[in-house]
Design a protein around this motif. Structure first.
Motif, PDB file in Angstrom:
ATOM      1  N   UNK A  30       0.738  -1.171   0.248  1.00  0.00           N
ATOM      2  CA  UNK A  30      -0.384  -0.082  -0.032  1.00  0.00           C
ATOM      3  C   UNK A  30       1.047   1.306   0.134  1.00  0.00           C
ATOM      4  N   UNK A  31       0.672   2.034  -0.906  1.00  0.00           N
ATOM      5  CA  UNK A  31       0.851   3.397  -0.839  1.00  0.00           C
ATOM      6  C   UNK A  31      -0.114   4.848  -0.841  1.00  0.00           C
ATOM      7  N   UNK A  32      -1.017   4.122  -0.924  1.00  0.00           N
ATOM      8  CA  UNK A  32      -2.620   5.423  -1.335  1.00  0.00           C
ATOM      9  C   UNK A  32      -3.534   5.411  -0.647  1.00  0.00           C
ATOM     10  N   UNK A  33      -3.489   4.326   0.317  1.00  0.00           N
ATOM     11  CA  UNK A  33      -4.585   4.734   1.942  1.00  0.00           C
ATOM     12  C   UNK A  33      -3.793   4.781   2.912  1.00  0.00           C
ATOM     13  N   UNK A  34      -4.621   5.721   3.699  1.00  0.00           N
ATOM     14  CA  UNK A  34      -3.822   5.745   5.093  1.00  0.00           C
ATOM     15  C   UNK A  34      -4.921   6.001   5.774  1.00  0.00           C
ATOM     16  N   UNK A  35      -4.160   5.510   7.107  1.00  0.00           N
ATOM     17  CA  UNK A  35      -2.696   5.940   7.867  1.00  0.00           C
ATOM     18  C   UNK A  35      -1.907   4.371   6.552  1.00  0.00           C
ATOM     19  N   UNK A  36      -0.574   4.125   6.486  1.00  0.00           N
ATOM     20  CA  UNK A  36       0.079   3.194   6.036  1.00  0.00           C
ATOM     21  C   UNK A  36       1.245   3.003   7.355  1.00  0.00           C
ATOM     22  N   UNK A  37       1.384   1.571   8.124  1.00  0.00           N
ATOM     23  CA  UNK A  37       1.981   1.299   8.550  1.00  0.00           C
ATOM     24  C   UNK A  37       3.537   0.763   7.576  1.00  0.00           C
ATOM     25  N   UNK A  38       4.728   1.580   8.386  1.00  0.00           N
ATOM     26  CA  UNK A  38       6.098   0.038   8.295  1.00  0.00           C
ATOM     27  C   UNK A  38       7.007  -0.165   8.861  1.00  0.00           C
TER      28      UNK A  38
ATOM     29  N   UNK B   7      -5.323 -14.625  14.284  1.00  0.00           N
ATOM     30  CA  UNK B   7      -7.014 -14.032  13.983  1.00  0.00           C
ATOM     31  C   UNK B   7      -7.195 -14.531  15.854  1.00  0.00           C
ATOM     32  N   UNK B   8      -7.910 -13.266  16.350  1.00  0.00           N
ATOM     33  CA  UNK B   8      -7.845 -11.368  16.326  1.00  0.00           C
ATOM     34  C   UNK B   8      -6.447 -11.545  17.382  1.00  0.00           C
ATOM     35  N   UNK B   9      -5.527 -12.158  17.860  1.00  0.00           N
ATOM     36  CA  UNK B   9      -3.843 -11.771  17.978  1.00  0.00           C
ATOM     37  C   UNK B   9      -3.024 -11.531  17.300  1.00  0.00           C
ATOM     38  N   UNK B  10      -3.479 -10.742  16.995  1.00  0.00           N
ATOM     39  CA  UNK B  10      -2.044 -10.373  15.183  1.00  0.00           C
ATOM     40  C   UNK B  10      -1.113  -8.952  16.065  1.00  0.00           C
ATOM     41  N   UNK B  11      -0.154  -9.088  15.702  1.00  0.00           N
ATOM     42  CA  UNK B  11       1.324  -7.641  16.914  1.00  0.00           C
ATOM     43  C   UNK B  11       2.191  -7.647  15.495  1.00  0.00           C
ATOM     44  N   UNK B  12       2.475  -6.608  15.982  1.00  0.00           N
ATOM     45  CA  UNK B  12       3.854  -5.973  15.599  1.00  0.00           C
ATOM     46  C   UNK B  12       5.206  -6.410  16.237  1.00  0.00           C
ATOM     47  N   UNK B  13       6.002  -8.171  15.316  1.00  0.00           N
ATOM     48  CA  UNK B  13       7.019  -8.532  16.824  1.00  0.00           C
ATOM     49  C   UNK B  13       8.006  -7.765  15.614  1.00  0.00           C
ATOM     50  N   UNK B  14       8.883  -7.600  16.686  1.00  0.00           N
ATOM     51  CA  UNK B  14      10.805  -6.763  16.366  1.00  0.00           C
ATOM     52  C   UNK B  14      11.769  -7.969  16.157  1.00  0.00           C
ATOM     53  N   UNK B  15      11.205  -9.538  16.101  1.00  0.00           N
ATOM     54  CA  UNK B  15      12.477  -9.985  15.955  1.00  0.00           C
ATOM     55  C   UNK B  15      13.805 -10.140  16.812  1.00  0.00           C
ATOM     56  N   UNK B  16      13.282  -9.516  18.012  1.00  0.00           N
ATOM     57  CA  UNK B  16      13.704  -9.575  19.357  1.00  0.00           C
ATOM     58  C   UNK B  16      14.856  -8.299  18.724  1.00  0.00           C
ATOM     59  N   UNK B  17      14.997  -7.947  17.682  1.00  0.00           N
ATOM     60  CA  UNK B  17      15.763  -5.832  17.589  1.00  0.00           C
ATOM     61  C   UNK B  17      15.599  -5.029  18.296  1.00  0.00           C
ATOM     62  N   UNK B  18      16.873  -4.409  18.822  1.00  0.00           N
ATOM     63  CA  UNK B  18      16.457  -3.297  19.613  1.00  0.00           C
ATOM     64  C   UNK B  18      16.313  -2.368  18.840  1.00  0.00           C
ATOM     65  N   UNK B  19      16.855  -2.701  17.790  1.00  0.00           N
ATOM     66  CA  UNK B  19      16.666  -1.336  17.012  1.00  0.00           C
ATOM     67  C   UNK B  19      15.522  -1.140  16.039  1.00  0.00           C
ATOM     68  N   UNK B  20      14.516  -1.442  16.297  1.00  0.00           N
ATOM     69  CA  UNK B  20      13.489  -1.974  15.906  1.00  0.00           C
ATOM     70  C   UNK B  20      12.506  -0.675  15.746  1.00  0.00           C
ATOM     71  N   UNK B  21      11.578  -0.118  14.771  1.00  0.00           N
ATOM     72  CA  UNK B  21      11.296   1.399  15.085  1.00  0.00           C
ATOM     73  C   UNK B  21       9.757   0.497  14.048  1.00  0.00           C
ATOM     74  N   UNK B  22       8.553   1.490  14.421  1.00  0.00           N
ATOM     75  CA  UNK B  22       7.839   0.821  13.640  1.00  0.00           C
ATOM     76  C   UNK B  22       7.616   3.043  13.023  1.00  0.00           C
ATOM     77  N   UNK B  23       6.758   3.177  11.970  1.00  0.00           N
ATOM     78  CA  UNK B  23       6.481   4.560  11.306  1.00  0.00           C
ATOM     79  C   UNK B  23       5.013   4.201  11.270  1.00  0.00           C
ATOM     80  N   UNK B  24       3.985   5.298  11.369  1.00  0.00           N
ATOM     81  CA  UNK B  24       2.795   5.454  11.078  1.00  0.00           C
ATOM     82  C   UNK B  24       2.492   7.177  10.306  1.00  0.00           C
ATOM     83  N   UNK B  25       2.476   6.589   8.633  1.00  0.00           N
ATOM     84  CA  UNK B  25       2.683   7.722   8.014  1.00  0.00           C
ATOM     85  C   UNK B  25       0.685   7.537   7.583  1.00  0.00           C
ATOM     86  N   UNK B  26       0.353   9.617   7.737  1.00  0.00           N
ATOM     87  CA  UNK B  26      -0.802   9.324   7.790  1.00  0.00           C
ATOM     88  C   UNK B  26      -1.334  10.456   6.279  1.00  0.00           C
TER      89      UNK B  26
END
Length: 264
Positions: free
Chosen positions: A119-127, A156-175
């Motif tokens: 998805x690049x056109x429908x917001x919000x978008x998480x990456x 489902x419904x136990x969906x989540x963002x998993x960080x793969x044990x990475x201390x540098x993990x970051x989540x961006x929400x674009x509007x």
């Protein structure tokens, strides 16, 4: 706003379509096949209410471009969705232009169950810069899908963002446009003792400011008040894990509360 809904196959052939002024319905009378996609087209950018499957709640989102496409999920990619979603031999799709009274109030601006990697056109978008093992059930889009059940994981419904044990993990929400925000709400995944948790997190805003927040071992909503500000994106990062034997902290949901920004 003229709106069109289509179902297309892997070769781009249109299997079903409907067009209307301000709203339209499409009933697709056959089972989805791998490679099929749903396409939404609009004569102009703007807020629309999408209901592309009757197992997923209609949601007001912002269409920045003139079209949006969602590949029908199969196999492992279907796991984050309700077992009823995209299933069966008849499908009702719906889109309409959002009413001003629907988008003007204070609301969660980070809700989009139709988001995915492409998805690049429908917001919000998480990456995110990392997702556990690249699995769909731990993808960034799960953090904005509206599903808050968090005492288990992996289906489902136990969906989540998993960080793969990475201390540098970051989540961006674009509007996709400027919005005015005043609060962030986090739901940590709380499948204890399998899960760990974060004791601190930072949020950087598109205006360049960064705020740091303490977090608790809890599956309940954790409210992070912020000074009202106009932003186009936020980034959750610098996630500090608790001193706990489990290596698996994760995020079930992020909400970003505010209003549409005033425009000249």
């Amino acid at each position: 706003m003229e709106l069109t809904l289509k179902v297309v196959d892997a070769n781009g052939e249109v299997l079903a379509s409907a067009t209307g002024n301000r709203e339209t319905f499409l009933v697709h009378r056959q089972s989805y096949r791998e490679g099929d996609a749903i396409v939404v087209e609009a004569s102009e950018a703007g807020h629309v209410v999408l209901a592309l499957d009757d197992a997923i709640s209609p949601t007001a989102v912002y269409l920045k471009g003139r079209s949006y496409s969602l590949a029908i999920p199969f196999g492992q990619k279907r796991i984050p969705y309700s077992p009823r979603a995209f299933h069966g031999e008849i499908h009702r799709l719906y889109v309409r232009k959002a009413r001003p009274d629907e988008i003007a109030p204070r609301r969660n601006l980070a809700l989009n169950p139709w988001d995915d990697h492409a998805n690049a056109t429908l917001f919000p978008h998480a990456r995110a810069n990392v997702e556990t093992r690249g699995e769909a059930v731990f993808a960034a889009r799960n953090a904005i899908d509206g599903e808050k059940a968090n005492d288990d994981h992996g289906f489902w419904p136990y969906t989540s963002w998993g960080i793969n044990r990475d201390p540098e993990a970051a989540l961006t929400v674009e509007f996709g446009r400027p919005v005015t925000i005043d609060e962030i709400v986090l739901y940590l995944r709380a499948d204890f003792p399998h899960d760990s948790w974060w004791v601190r997190a930072s949020v950087t805003f598109s205006d360049g400011e960064t705020s740091c927040f303490p977090l608790a071992k809890s599956g309940a909503a954790q409210y992070l008040p912020i000074e009202p500000r106009s932003v186009e994106w936020i980034r959750l990062h610098s996630l500090v894990k608790a001193d706990d034997p489990s290596p698996f902290p994760a995020l079930t949901q992020i909400e970003v509360w505010g209003r549409e920004a005033d425009r000249d």
